[in-house]
Write an enzyme that holds these catalytic residues in place. Structure first.
Site: not given
Length: 288
Positions: A89, A198-200, A217-218, A250, A261
């Protein structure tokens, strides 16, 4: 390029050295106060992180430095796979957050609780508070404590009760149990620490504790992990969401209640039924 390691408990990764605002000063200080920074932001200020923050690095995490500029390092995070770069990343962090790699890289253990004290001796001499999903190499054990290798050649001790071997087998129940520790935690764009997720980031950090390296990432998680029919998803699997013609935006863990989540809509990490508005964008499921 050189390989180093994060030497602060949590280092936030930015889109550029110019991205941090005045309110973000605690996060980019040489000794960052990420907990205080997160608590200081109201909802509008948190939303202002979009386009500024990307992810976070945890203590001891390896970092590839591509270039340096005026106290900042352009980096790649190899433990956070990304379609943006095959080496990891990308982003920018303060150079003061970086140190030499730990001398040992065997028998890795992960912090499996929201936070734990790193001490100079077993149970005494507080050094730092480490976040959930921090992974360090263990080098010794004594009286309920594990000695770990630290950046810049140091060593410290962590209570065994807070640790999990990343080489131990993982179950679906482990994912739900670990993620549920953060119910009620406020959503943080780019968050991968116990101070905000965050979600991911939730999926990525829980997987890291369980010894599974998944994309950050998602949309990369949806593209990379095993795909399964939505109707076959069971607790511990993943649900992915996207709007028509758009990439996945998401992700959450399938749970007995519906989905565990980090919800930017609800602004909290929650375990809730899948409501009609959410079901409209459910496009895929995956298995870890």
């Amino acid at each position: 390029m050189k390989l180093v390691a994060a030497k602060v408990p949590v280092s936030t990764v930015w889109t550029s050295p110019d991205a941090p605002r005045d309110v973000d000063a605690p996060a980019v200080a040489a000794s960052p106060d990420v907990a205080g920074w997160a608590k200081s932001m109201d909802t509008e200020t948190r939303l202002g992180l979009h386009g500024r923050t990307l992810t976070q690095l945890l203590y001891g995490e390896p970092v590839v430095v591509r270039s340096e500029r005026q106290g900042w390092s352009e980096i790649l995070a190899p433990w956070q796979p990304s379609s943006s770069d095959e080496l990891g990343y990308p982003g920018w962090i303060p150079s003061s957050h970086l140190g030499e790699l730990p001398s040992s890289a065997t028998a890795p253990v992960a912090v499996a609780v929201p936070s734990v004290a790193l001490t100079a001796e077993p149970g005494s001499g507080h050094l730092l508070d480490l976040s959930f999903a921090t992974v360090l190499a263990s080098v010794d054990h004594s009286d309920g404590f594990t000695r770990v290798a630290l950046p810049d050649g140091g060593q410290g001790w962590i209570a065994d009760s807070a640790l999990r071997s990343v080489e131990a087998p993982a179950t679906a129940e482990d994912r739900i149990r670990l993620g549920s520790q953060f119910l009620g935690l406020e959503y943080l764009w780019g968050g991968t620490s116990s101070y905000g997720l965050d979600c991911s980031g939730l999926v990525h950090t829980v997987s890291r504790v369980l010894g599974q390296r998944v994309p950050r990432d998602a949309h990369d998680q949806a593209d990379t992990l095993e795909s399964i029919p939505v109707e076959e998803a069971r607790p511990g699997d993943l649900y992915f969401f996207a709007r028509p013609g758009k990439q996945v935006h998401h992700v959450g863990f399938v749970s007995a209640e519906g989905m565990l989540h980090a919800s930017e809509t609800g602004k909290l990490l929650e375990n809730e039924p899948l409501l009609p508005a959410r079901l409209e964008t459910l496009v895929a499921a995956g298995r870890l």
